[in-house]
Design an enzyme around this catalytic site. Structure first.
Site, PDB file in Angstrom:
ATOM      1  N   LYS A  93       0.858  -1.195   0.000  1.00 20.48           N
ATOM      2  CA  LYS A  93       0.000   0.000   0.000  1.00 20.48           C
ATOM      3  C   LYS A  93       0.881   1.227   0.000  1.00 20.48           C
ATOM      4  O   LYS A  93       1.820   1.334   0.795  1.00 20.48           O
ATOM      5  CB  LYS A  93      -0.871  -0.004   1.274  1.00 20.48           C
ATOM      6  CG  LYS A  93      -1.800   1.189   1.390  1.00 20.48           C
ATOM      7  CD  LYS A  93      -3.092   0.957   0.631  1.00 20.48           C
ATOM      8  CE  LYS A  93      -3.899   2.223   0.396  1.00 20.48           C
ATOM      9  NZ  LYS A  93      -3.487   2.952  -0.831  1.00 20.48           N
ATOM     10  N   GLN A 114       7.178   3.984   4.045  1.00 18.64           N
ATOM     11  CA  GLN A 114       5.764   3.585   4.065  1.00 18.64           C
ATOM     12  C   GLN A 114       5.555   2.316   4.891  1.00 18.64           C
ATOM     13  O   GLN A 114       4.503   2.140   5.511  1.00 18.64           O
ATOM     14  CB  GLN A 114       5.289   3.366   2.618  1.00 18.64           C
ATOM     15  CG  GLN A 114       3.780   3.443   2.436  1.00 18.64           C
ATOM     16  CD  GLN A 114       3.258   4.872   2.366  1.00 18.64           C
ATOM     17  OE1 GLN A 114       3.836   5.719   1.715  1.00 18.64           O
ATOM     18  NE2 GLN A 114       2.154   5.145   3.042  1.00 18.64           N
ATOM     19  N   LYS A 129       5.573   2.061  -2.883  1.00 18.71           N
ATOM     20  CA  LYS A 129       5.459   3.386  -3.495  1.00 18.71           C
ATOM     21  C   LYS A 129       5.644   3.218  -4.981  1.00 18.71           C
ATOM     22  O   LYS A 129       6.329   2.295  -5.433  1.00 18.71           O
ATOM     23  CB  LYS A 129       6.542   4.332  -2.962  1.00 18.71           C
ATOM     24  CG  LYS A 129       6.185   5.784  -3.115  1.00 18.71           C
ATOM     25  CD  LYS A 129       5.217   6.228  -2.029  1.00 18.71           C
ATOM     26  CE  LYS A 129       4.726   7.634  -2.186  1.00 18.71           C
ATOM     27  NZ  LYS A 129       4.008   8.082  -0.983  1.00 18.71           N
ATOM     28  N   GLY A 168      -2.795   8.368  -4.108  1.00 17.44           N
ATOM     29  CA  GLY A 168      -2.187   9.622  -4.544  1.00 17.44           C
ATOM     30  C   GLY A 168      -0.908   9.956  -3.793  1.00 17.44           C
ATOM     31  O   GLY A 168      -0.576   9.356  -2.783  1.00 17.44           O
ATOM     32  N   ASP A 169      -0.189  10.894  -4.343  1.00 16.48           N
ATOM     33  CA  ASP A 169       0.973  11.517  -3.706  1.00 16.48           C
ATOM     34  C   ASP A 169       1.215  12.792  -4.524  1.00 16.48           C
ATOM     35  O   ASP A 169       0.298  13.265  -5.216  1.00 16.48           O
ATOM     36  CB  ASP A 169       2.193  10.574  -3.722  1.00 16.48           C
ATOM     37  CG  ASP A 169       3.328  11.063  -2.809  1.00 16.48           C
ATOM     38  OD1 ASP A 169       3.215  10.920  -1.581  1.00 16.48           O
ATOM     39  OD2 ASP A 169       4.322  11.618  -3.315  1.00 16.48           O
ATOM     40  N   THR A 212      -4.755  13.642   5.294  1.00 16.00           N
ATOM     41  CA  THR A 212      -3.346  13.796   5.677  1.00 16.00           C
ATOM     42  C   THR A 212      -3.143  15.087   6.460  1.00 16.00           C
ATOM     43  O   THR A 212      -2.484  15.104   7.513  1.00 16.00           O
ATOM     44  CB  THR A 212      -2.426  13.745   4.440  1.00 16.00           C
ATOM     45  OG1 THR A 212      -2.801  12.630   3.638  1.00 16.00           O
ATOM     46  CG2 THR A 212      -0.971  13.612   4.847  1.00 16.00           C
ATOM     47  N   ASN A 243      -2.426  19.152  -1.670  1.00 14.50           N
ATOM     48  CA  ASN A 243      -3.448  18.468  -0.886  1.00 14.50           C
ATOM     49  C   ASN A 243      -3.142  18.472   0.609  1.00 14.50           C
ATOM     50  O   ASN A 243      -4.012  18.803   1.433  1.00 14.50           O
ATOM     51  CB  ASN A 243      -3.582  17.026  -1.400  1.00 14.50           C
ATOM     52  CG  ASN A 243      -4.498  16.194  -0.547  1.00 14.50           C
ATOM     53  OD1 ASN A 243      -4.057  15.393   0.270  1.00 14.50           O
ATOM     54  ND2 ASN A 243      -5.784  16.418  -0.676  1.00 14.50           N
TER      55      ASN A 243
HETATM   56  P1  NDP Z   1       0.543  17.904  -4.133  1.00 14.95           P
HETATM   57  O1  NDP Z   1       1.033  17.539  -5.478  1.00 14.95           O
HETATM   58  O2  NDP Z   1      -0.903  18.093  -3.908  1.00 14.95           O
HETATM   59  O3  NDP Z   1       1.285  19.212  -3.608  1.00 14.95           O
HETATM   60  C1  NDP Z   1       2.664  19.267  -3.507  1.00 14.95           C
HETATM   61  C2  NDP Z   1       3.069  20.657  -3.046  1.00 14.95           C
HETATM   62  O4  NDP Z   1       4.450  20.656  -2.731  1.00 14.95           O
HETATM   63  C3  NDP Z   1       2.882  21.694  -4.136  1.00 14.95           C
HETATM   64  O5  NDP Z   1       2.616  22.945  -3.557  1.00 14.95           O
HETATM   65  C4  NDP Z   1       4.240  21.658  -4.833  1.00 14.95           C
HETATM   66  O6  NDP Z   1       4.557  22.850  -5.549  1.00 14.95           O
HETATM   67  C5  NDP Z   1       5.161  21.472  -3.652  1.00 14.95           C
HETATM   68  N1  NDP Z   1       6.378  20.775  -4.121  1.00 14.95           N
HETATM   69  C6  NDP Z   1       6.443  19.550  -4.695  1.00 14.95           C
HETATM   70  N2  NDP Z   1       7.690  19.246  -5.037  1.00 14.95           N
HETATM   71  C7  NDP Z   1       8.430  20.293  -4.677  1.00 14.95           C
HETATM   72  C8  NDP Z   1       9.810  20.576  -4.769  1.00 14.95           C
HETATM   73  N3  NDP Z   1      10.681  19.694  -5.314  1.00 14.95           N
HETATM   74  N4  NDP Z   1      10.228  21.766  -4.266  1.00 14.95           N
HETATM   75  C9  NDP Z   1       9.352  22.646  -3.728  1.00 14.95           C
HETATM   76  N5  NDP Z   1       8.032  22.426  -3.606  1.00 14.95           N
HETATM   77  C10 NDP Z   1       7.588  21.281  -4.081  1.00 14.95           C
HETATM   78  O7  NDP Z   1       1.125  16.761  -3.167  1.00 14.95           O
HETATM   79  P2  NDP Z   1       0.666  16.369  -1.682  1.00 14.95           P
HETATM   80  O8  NDP Z   1       0.166  17.564  -0.960  1.00 14.95           O
HETATM   81  O9  NDP Z   1      -0.185  15.163  -1.775  1.00 14.95           O
HETATM   82  O10 NDP Z   1       2.065  15.896  -1.068  1.00 14.95           O
HETATM   83  C11 NDP Z   1       2.907  16.778  -0.321  1.00 14.95           C
HETATM   84  C12 NDP Z   1       3.848  15.963   0.544  1.00 14.95           C
HETATM   85  O11 NDP Z   1       3.088  15.174   1.466  1.00 14.95           O
HETATM   86  C13 NDP Z   1       4.732  14.953  -0.197  1.00 14.95           C
HETATM   87  O12 NDP Z   1       5.960  14.855   0.483  1.00 14.95           O
HETATM   88  C14 NDP Z   1       3.972  13.644  -0.062  1.00 14.95           C
HETATM   89  O13 NDP Z   1       4.821  12.538  -0.196  1.00 14.95           O
HETATM   90  C15 NDP Z   1       3.445  13.805   1.352  1.00 14.95           C
HETATM   91  N6  NDP Z   1       2.291  12.982   1.711  1.00 14.95           N
HETATM   92  C16 NDP Z   1       1.151  12.990   0.963  1.00 14.95           C
HETATM   93  C17 NDP Z   1       0.065  12.251   1.360  1.00 14.95           C
HETATM   94  C18 NDP Z   1      -1.219  12.292   0.624  1.00 14.95           C
HETATM   95  O14 NDP Z   1      -2.164  11.660   1.082  1.00 14.95           O
HETATM   96  N7  NDP Z   1      -1.351  13.014  -0.465  1.00 14.95           N
HETATM   97  C19 NDP Z   1       0.120  11.371   2.538  1.00 14.95           C
HETATM   98  C20 NDP Z   1       1.359  11.496   3.298  1.00 14.95           C
HETATM   99  C21 NDP Z   1       2.386  12.255   2.869  1.00 14.95           C
HETATM  100  P3  NDP Z   1       4.449  22.861  -7.144  1.00 14.95           P
HETATM  101  O15 NDP Z   1       2.991  22.816  -7.451  1.00 14.95           O
HETATM  102  O16 NDP Z   1       5.118  24.116  -7.549  1.00 14.95           O
HETATM  103  O17 NDP Z   1       5.185  21.634  -7.633  1.00 14.95           O
HETATM  104  O1  2IT Z   2       2.947   9.017   1.640  1.00 11.10           O
HETATM  105  C1  2IT Z   2       1.806   8.580   1.844  1.00 11.10           C
HETATM  106  O2  2IT Z   2       1.489   8.032   2.912  1.00 11.10           O
HETATM  107  C2  2IT Z   2       0.809   8.746   0.784  1.00 11.10           C
HETATM  108  N1  2IT Z   2       1.106   9.351  -0.252  1.00 11.10           N
HETATM  109  C3  2IT Z   2      -0.557   8.133   0.934  1.00 11.10           C
HETATM  110  C4  2IT Z   2      -0.522   6.679   0.555  1.00 11.10           C
HETATM  111  C5  2IT Z   2      -1.854   5.991   0.529  1.00 11.10           C
HETATM  112  O3  2IT Z   2      -1.837   4.810   0.172  1.00 11.10           O
HETATM  113  O4  2IT Z   2      -2.887   6.584   0.846  1.00 11.10           O
END
Ligand code: NDP
Ligand code: 2IT
Length: 448
Positions: A93, A114, A129, A168-169, A212, A243
């Site tokens: 997952k 993860q 992942k 998603g991520d 999250t 997100n």
């Molecule tokens: P999104 O794609 O929705 O948003 C990512 C955000 O981070 C955007 O504002 C993006 O800016 C910025 N970003 C991404 N890459 C970079 C970079 N290299 N340098 C600077 N800014 C950056 O992703 P999420 O919100 O889903 O994910 C954000 C973080 O949270 C990640 O680390 C992800 O692994 C983690 N995460 C996500 C989960 C989920 O359920 N979605 C669960 C647990 C952790 P821009 O648009 O300019 O690229």
């Molecule tokens: O980093 C993370 O935990 C996620 N991007 C969510 C993974 C998931 O299976 O919901």
């Protein structure tokens, strides 16, 4: 933390030798191994069962070609990945990341983390992942659909509701999950819970979108309470504006904090009156534009180019919610100097090892990613349960379960940190608590 135990040092050297050119993966492994010393000393049985040698090696890694055609008829070829890291406690997952930086090192660090995160949720999920070095920025809906269909045309044979459940991520939200789900169903003829983060009309869970960010604040709130404080009246920085960042901002504000800054990869906004989250949602969720557009809603706010500068704004609490290694030692020192007392991680591995050392050296509260951002995957686990039951729960029901899971994750980290002589070190607590469950399951299942 330096590793002193000879066995762990030797293991780390073997991992380094076997995985050259994978700095993010080695960073994640080093951090975990550096906290397992007291466990290894008590649990020779786990060492004898070869659990550690196995836990640092993915069960399976898949790399594949993703050809797709843009709106002008031009062919592009990207590289897709799925790293199925560990299935000891449940089906694989973990999310799918679409970003030009995606490479084996980043896939493996995310898959490795993860494993421990999913264990902490208390739900039966192994760790994985996936992703692709595809850049979704500036692509039309049609191009995104073509890409997602091509990606799934290879991935489908490796996944399944009881085998591996992606989500998603970065760069993968409800739109992409929808296109991938449609293609999976078309190829296999199976309507099953093979992906999470689905839309609400076809098997998605209420509160997954918020999970999250909300979970990060639920965890942080527990950590604050346990240390005699709260979000009330605090000034908060949230990096990113995707997100995780959006719903972290929402819940921190509901808890009485004032979020004054958010960012994207181009720059950051500073709004001393508190972020207008409706404006951010409109810019990011609806229009898919850059964060600097915020100034057209709030002309009195400031926009600065470059994302690192966000950490120079004085704050009480920092919630990094963008990407790995976004806070380095220098930024951590500036945060500490400006009076920041708490860093809690929405992103995966957003703090460099130097940054983490700085938090501890300054007695800051540190909520590590594996625990603090586990609410997303936990709610994915709840989406899987609802799909299996062929039922859907109300927003309140899911949110309450999420809240309780985050409380139990904080308690597990706190308890393990005390039991193993590192009270208040929630990083060690998270790694140890996450590790023990997976390690017991691996030992019980024999040398597979
Ligand atoms: P999104 O794609 O929705 O948003 C990512 C955000 O981070 C955007 O504002 C993006 O800016 C910025 N970003 C991404 N890459 C970079 C970079 N290299 N340098 C600077 N800014 C950056 O992703 P999420 O919100 O889903 O994910 C954000 C973080 O949270 C990640 O680390 C992800 O692994 C983690 N995460 C996500 C989960 C989920 O359920 N979605 C669960 C647990 C952790 P821009 O648009 O300019 O690229
Ligand atoms: O980093 C993370 O935990 C996620 N991007 C969510 C993974 C998931 O299976 O919901």
């Amino acid at each position: 933390m330096a590793i002193k135990n000879a066995y762990l040092l030797d293991l780390l050297q073997r991992v380094e030798k076997r995985n050259p050119n994978e700095p993010e993966f080695l960073q994640a492994v080093t951090e975990v191994l550096s906290t397992l010393e007291p466990v290894i000393e008590k649990r020779q049985d786990l060492v004898d069962a070869g659990v550690l040698e196995r836990i640092v090696e993915p069960e399976r890694q898949i790399t594949f070609r993703v050809p797709w055609v843009d709106d002008n008829g031009k062919m592009h070829v990207n590289r897709g990945y799925r790293v199925q890291f560990n299935s000891a406690i449940g089906p694989f997952k973990g999310g799918i990341r679409l970003h030009p930086s995606v490479c084996p090192s980043i896939m493996k660090f995310l898959g490795f983390e993860q494993v421990f995160k999913n264990s902490l949720t208390t739900l039966p999920m192994g760790g994985a992942k996936g992703g692709c070095d595809f850049d979704p920025k500036g692509k039309s809906d049609n191009e995104i659909m073509n890409f997602c269909q091509s990606f799934m045309t290879e991935l489908y044979r490796h996944i399944g509701a009881d085998c591996d459940v992606p989500a998603g991520d970065i760069g993968t939200g409800a739109r992409e999950i929808g296109y991938m789900f449609g293609q999976y169903k078309r190829i296999t003829g199976q309507y099953e819970g093979v992906l999470t983060g689905k839309g609400l009309t076809y098997g998605g869970s209420l509160a997954r979108k918020e999970a999250t960010g909300f979970g990060l604040c639920y965890f942080t709130n527990e950590m604050l309470k346990a240390n005699g404080t709260s979000f009330e009246g605090k000034t908060v920085l949230v990096s990113g504006s995707g997100n995780v960042a959006i719903y972290a901002c929402q819940k921190a504000t509901e808890y009485g904090a004032k979020v004054v800054a958010m960012s994207d990869s181009n720059g950051y906004i500073y709004d001393k009156d508190g972020i207008d989250l409706d404006a951010v949602k409109q810019i990011k969720e609806v229009e898919r534009k850059r964060i600097k557009e915020y100034l057209s809603y709030r002309p009195n706010a400031e926009y600065h180019e470059g994302c690192k500068g966000i950490w120079t704004i004085p704050c009480d609490i920092a919630l990094p919610c963008a990407t790995q290694n976004e806070i380095d030692g220098e930024s951590a020192a500036i945060l500490a100097k400006n009076g920041c007392k708490v860093v809690s991680e929405g992103a995966n591995m957003p703090s460099t090892p130097e940054a983490i050392e700085t938090y501890f050296a300054n007695n800051m509260l540190y909520g590590p990613a594996k625990a603090a951002n586990a609410g997303g995957v936990a709610t994915s686990g709840l989406e899987m349960s609802q799909n299996s039951l062929r039922l859907s729960w109300s927003f309140e029901e899911v949110d309450e379960k999420l809240h309780n899971i985050m409380i139990s994750i904080f308690n597990a980290c706190d308890k393990a940190s005390k039991e193993y002589g590192m009270e208040g070190n929630y990083m060690a607590g998270a790694n140890i608590a996450g590790f023990i469950k997976v390690a017991e399951a691996m030992k019980a299942q024999g040398n597979v």
